[in-house]
Design an enzyme around this catalytic site. Sequence first.
Site, PDB file in Angstrom:
ATOM      1  CE  LYS A  54      21.143 -65.344  -2.650  1.00 48.18           C
ATOM      2  NZ  LYS A  54      20.348 -64.204  -2.179  1.00 48.18           N
ATOM      3  CD  GLN A  98      19.614 -62.816   1.222  1.00 48.50           C
ATOM      4  OE1 GLN A  98      20.479 -63.089   0.403  1.00 48.50           O
ATOM      5  NE2 GLN A  98      18.354 -63.200   1.085  1.00 48.50           N
ATOM      6  CG  ASP A 121      19.635 -59.674  -5.996  1.00 47.14           C
ATOM      7  OD1 ASP A 121      19.687 -60.850  -6.412  1.00 47.14           O
ATOM      8  OD2 ASP A 121      19.684 -59.373  -4.790  1.00 47.14           O
TER       9      ASP A 121
END
Length: 289
Positions: A54, A98, A121
Amino acid sequence: MTASIIDGFAVAAELREQVAREAADLKATHGIVPGLAVVLVGEDPASAVYVRNKLKATAECGLKSLEFKLSESATEEEVLALVKRLNADPAVHGILVQLPLPKQIDSDKVLGLIDPDKDVDGFHPVNAGRLSVGLPGFVPCTPRGSQILIDRIMPDLSGKTAVVIGRSNIVGKPMAQLLLQKNATVTIAHSRTKDLPAVCRTADVLVAAVGRPLMVKGDWIKPGAIVIDVGINRIEVDGKGKIVGDVDFDSAKEVAGAITPVPRGVGPMTIACLMLNTLDSARRSAGAA
Ligand code: NAD
């Protein structure tokens, strides 16, 4: 019939180039560089690889990345304090924590504290609600990427039937919402669904997001259907590790009209959509959306 192969890798590369161009425009017109903060807690090796990928994509798109690493023994209070700090930082347009988090930390509490307007997200309940009532917000990256691939083949799903296998909050449910917005008639199938093969055979668009290697066979697929394989499963073949999807690609490609491979299908689209969501967030904060 042999299906056309949907090249998610190539579409994702195009998308990242588009993000890079538009981010450069935003910098030129508004002096803003979209900033993505990535929080990694603990030592999980798979998470470290995901975060590295990412951050690499962020740099390639000309976005700013800020990495925050906390130890495996970090307390919930520490993680919550970091999220609060990032919420208040105007240079941060996207916050990604994460998952999974170490067991002493309540993931729902952490994700729930992220400012919904920085929740790139798309996991915050506010964004799930916005998606379900059709308000602008962040759409989770994997369903957003899958929908972009479907749009390229069949932009109008009116009168079409879609089946999503899997009802997770991060893939199955938002995927179904997106297909519904495109006017498909949508069924969500899951572990308690009876006669799953028959349900799948009704689908003009079939999305598999299950986590069961090679589960969906060719004879579950309606001839000519679009098949989107979200699954990422590690299996052993002849003593070697291999990544496969939820769909038995070899039999499915003989029946489907178009199909995503694994790897190089949905996976690269997920990261590209994270870039897109971060750019969208920076644009909204600049009033340039
Ligand atoms: P999850 O475990 O949260 O959900 C799986 C869903 O599948 C559940 O709703 C369950 O009801 C359903 N299911 C389980 N067994 C079933 C069965 N036998 N028949 C029918 N339905 C069944 O998983 P998730 O987070 O939604 O992820 C699903 C898959 O997608 C995993 O392989 C994951 O690694 C992959 N994934 C890929 C990406 C990507 O970028 N490509 C992103 C997220 C997840």
